[in-house]
Write an enzyme that holds these catalytic residues in place. Structure first.
Site, short mmCIF file in Angstrom:
data_model
loop_
_atom_site.label_atom_id
_atom_site.label_comp_id
_atom_site.label_asym_id
_atom_site.label_seq_id
_atom_site.Cartn_x
_atom_site.Cartn_y
_atom_site.Cartn_z
N ARG A 133 2.36 5.09 0.62
CA ARG A 133 3.06 6.18 1.32
C ARG A 133 4.57 5.96 1.29
NH1 ARG A 133 -1.61 5.33 5.05
NH2 ARG A 133 -0.43 3.49 5.59
N VAL A 134 4.99 4.73 1.60
CA VAL A 134 6.42 4.43 1.61
C VAL A 134 7.00 4.55 0.20
CG1 VAL A 134 8.13 2.59 1.99
CG2 VAL A 134 6.33 2.98 3.67
N THR A 135 6.28 4.08 -0.79
CA THR A 135 6.74 4.15 -2.17
C THR A 135 6.93 5.59 -2.61
OG1 THR A 135 5.79 2.01 -2.75
CG2 THR A 135 6.15 3.56 -4.55
N HIS A 159 5.52 -4.36 -3.49
CA HIS A 159 4.49 -4.29 -2.45
C HIS A 159 4.98 -4.99 -1.18
CE1 HIS A 159 0.26 -3.14 -1.92
NE2 HIS A 159 0.22 -4.12 -1.02
#
Length: 149
Positions: A86-88, A78
């Site tokens: 979204r990035v993950t 995190h």
């Protein structure tokens, strides 16, 4: 300015991690409280994740397994104050894209199954998450195919 982010009186550029903002993140779940990576360790954890992901992708035999692992470790880290999901999903899509598959696509009606599958990965069971990725891909491809008519 709508894109400006402030932590107290200080501007935080997009992309800066929780190391900058010094936020420790907790999430309360029905089974207990989850503490994410301490902000003091976020940057070193991201570096370790990137190194491990690179090694996994160089010798990749199952892009879905690598995508699931990447999703798990990034979600658990995190690293940002906002946009972690979204990035993950974007970063976890890289092994799939390299193998010729579409990116991870989770529709709104899949959200419940998606969250349940994520919780399963925390226990070591990646099967439901991989199935969720596959189902999302199939739905997205079907929607795109439907545009031809």
């Amino acid at each position: 300015m709508a894109t400006a982010r402030f932590h107290g009186p200080h501007y935080v550029p997009p992309g800066d991690t929780r190391t900058t903002t010094r936020h420790t993140v907790y999430v309360n779940t029905p089974t207990g409280r989850i503490k994410f990576c301490p902000y003091t360790m976020v940057d070193s954890e991201l570096l370790a994740i990137c190194r491990s992901a690179k090694a996994l992708m160089e010798n990749m035999t199952n892009p879905f397994a690598v995508a699931s692992w990447l999703h798990l470790v990034l979600a658990r880290c995190h690293p940002f104050d906002d946009g972690n999901g979204r990035v993950t999903r974007l970063v976890a899509s890289i092994p799939l894209l390299l193998a010729g598959y579409p990116p991870i696509c989770i529709s709104l009606d899949q959200r419940s199954a998606y969250w349940q599958a994520i919780n399963e990965t925390y226990t070591g069971n990646h099967g439901p998450f991989i199935q969720c990725i596959f189902d999302g891909m199939k739905r997205a491809i079907d929607r795109v195919e439907g545009l031809k008519d």
